[in-house]
Enzyme design. Structure first.
Site, mmCIF file in Angstrom:
data_model
loop_
_atom_site.group_PDB
_atom_site.id
_atom_site.type_symbol
_atom_site.label_atom_id
_atom_site.label_comp_id
_atom_site.label_asym_id
_atom_site.label_seq_id
_atom_site.Cartn_x
_atom_site.Cartn_y
_atom_site.Cartn_z
ATOM 1 C CE LYS A 1 -2.164 -0.801 3.988
ATOM 2 N NZ LYS A 1 -1.740 -2.307 4.294
ATOM 3 N NE ARG B 1 -3.657 -1.310 10.510
ATOM 4 C CZ ARG B 1 -2.789 -0.614 9.841
ATOM 5 N NH1 ARG B 1 -2.750 0.529 9.054
ATOM 6 N NH2 ARG B 1 -1.459 -1.394 9.765
ATOM 7 N NE ARG C 1 7.427 -2.845 6.107
ATOM 8 C CZ ARG C 1 6.401 -2.592 6.080
ATOM 9 N NH1 ARG C 1 5.620 -2.238 5.028
ATOM 10 N NH2 ARG C 1 5.646 -2.760 7.208
ATOM 11 N NE ARG D 1 6.623 -0.410 10.294
ATOM 12 C CZ ARG D 1 5.445 -0.387 9.654
ATOM 13 N NH1 ARG D 1 5.307 0.278 8.323
ATOM 14 N NH2 ARG D 1 4.265 -0.924 10.190
ATOM 15 N NE ARG E 1 2.439 -4.723 11.731
ATOM 16 C CZ ARG E 1 3.153 -4.552 10.741
ATOM 17 N NH1 ARG E 1 4.352 -5.158 10.797
ATOM 18 N NH2 ARG E 1 2.991 -3.785 9.620
HETATM 19 P P1 AMP Z 1 1.087 0.944 9.138
HETATM 20 O O1 AMP Z 1 2.531 1.735 8.965
HETATM 21 O O2 AMP Z 1 -0.006 1.201 8.396
HETATM 22 O O3 AMP Z 1 1.526 -0.631 8.982
HETATM 23 O O4 AMP Z 1 0.948 1.169 10.702
HETATM 24 C C1 AMP Z 1 1.576 0.955 11.738
HETATM 25 C C2 AMP Z 1 1.066 0.847 13.069
HETATM 26 O O5 AMP Z 1 0.318 2.129 13.388
HETATM 27 C C3 AMP Z 1 -0.154 -0.219 13.260
HETATM 28 O O6 AMP Z 1 0.216 -1.535 13.589
HETATM 29 C C4 AMP Z 1 -1.073 0.507 14.323
HETATM 30 O O7 AMP Z 1 -0.500 0.089 15.673
HETATM 31 C C5 AMP Z 1 -0.831 1.754 13.843
HETATM 32 N N1 AMP Z 1 -2.077 2.265 13.095
HETATM 33 C C6 AMP Z 1 -1.627 2.590 11.783
HETATM 34 N N2 AMP Z 1 -3.140 2.733 11.266
HETATM 35 C C7 AMP Z 1 -4.046 2.526 11.929
HETATM 36 C C8 AMP Z 1 -5.402 2.697 12.097
HETATM 37 N N3 AMP Z 1 -6.098 2.981 11.123
HETATM 38 N N4 AMP Z 1 -6.045 1.973 13.451
HETATM 39 C C9 AMP Z 1 -5.550 2.001 14.029
HETATM 40 N N5 AMP Z 1 -3.958 1.787 14.541
HETATM 41 C C10 AMP Z 1 -3.277 2.163 13.403
#
Ligand code: AMP
Length: 212
Positions: A15, A90, A129, A157, A168
């Site tokens: 994404k 999400r 990654r 990360r 996750r």
């Molecule tokens: P991402 O970079 O999109 O994988 O997001 C990293 C982390 O941020 C996730 O594992 C969540 O802890 C938090 N996070 C990101 N977007 C959301 C969302 N829409 N709702 C809740 N937590 C989020």
């Protein structure tokens, strides 16, 4: 092209990679809730402190807090001509809150693009990654290797470590995947295969399914 787009797909589906390019070529902002949270974490803001535990364990930040952040961001002037939401919504409550928020402005999401990638590919991609802490550029040790001269400064990360990747993914299937059906019912779902193709080919498939 001023579309309001949601990008769906498991963590590691690509994404972020696609959103960066779409934003560049379409001239609309890329809004990643994960990036917003990580930036606040790095800068040690009040929001950063609130979300730290969730991010490090790979759990979702509570819906209300997440929606508040997104609602604020969507009211910035650069969002007037459309945007790409990456990593939001999400959960079903988040998707519903987004629909209601937009309805009040007489707007709606015009395309929900689901980048579909099989589980085994996801795990392989996430654990390999790495990112450049200075530029934010994202690489993959296997599929998109970094230039050797920057290899030493790349970081992984915290939530891409194998233990966290599993939880996750479980959260993705339990809480996030149901919103695919939600957008399908709204008639805006577009499925795009996100494996067995190059990032360029996947980008092209996305452009092909977007409303003209
Ligand atoms: P991402 O970079 O999109 O994988 O997001 C990293 C982390 O941020 C996730 O594992 C969540 O802890 C938090 N996070 C990101 N977007 C959301 C969302 N829409 N709702 C809740 N937590 C989020």
């Amino acid at each position: 092209m001023g579309l309001k787009i949601v990008l769906l797909g498991a963590p590691g589906a690509g994404k972020g990679t696609q959103a960066v390019r779409m934003a560049q070529e379409m001239g609309i902002p890329h809004i990643s809730t994960g990036d917003i949270f990580r930036k606040n974490l790095r800068e040690g803001t009040e929001l950063g402190q609130k979300v730290q535990e969730y991010l490090n364990s790979g759990a979702l930040v509570p819906d209300e807090l997440t929606c508040e952040i997104v609602a604020d961001r969507l009211q910035e002037p650069d969002c007037a001509n459309g945007y790409i939401l990456d990593g939001f919504p999400r959960s079903l409550p988040q998707a519903e809150m987004l629909t209601e928020f937009l309805a009040k402005l007489g707007q709606k999401i015009e395309a929900a693009v689901n980048i579909a990638v099989p589980d085994d590919v996801i795990v392989e991609r996430l654990t390999a990654r790495r990112s450049d802490p200075e530029t934010g550029a994202v690489y993959n040790l296997k599929f998109n290797p970094p230039p050797p001269e920057i290899a030493d400064k790349l970081i992984q990360r915290e939530d891409d470590k194998p233990e966290t990747v599993k939880s996750r993914l479980a959260t993705y299937y339990e809480t996030t995947e149901p919103i695919i059906a939600y957008y399908d019912k709204q008639g805006v779902l577009k499925n795009v295969p996100g494996a067995d193709a190059s990032p360029d080919e996947i980008y092209q498939s996305i452009i092909d399914v977007l409303p003209k």
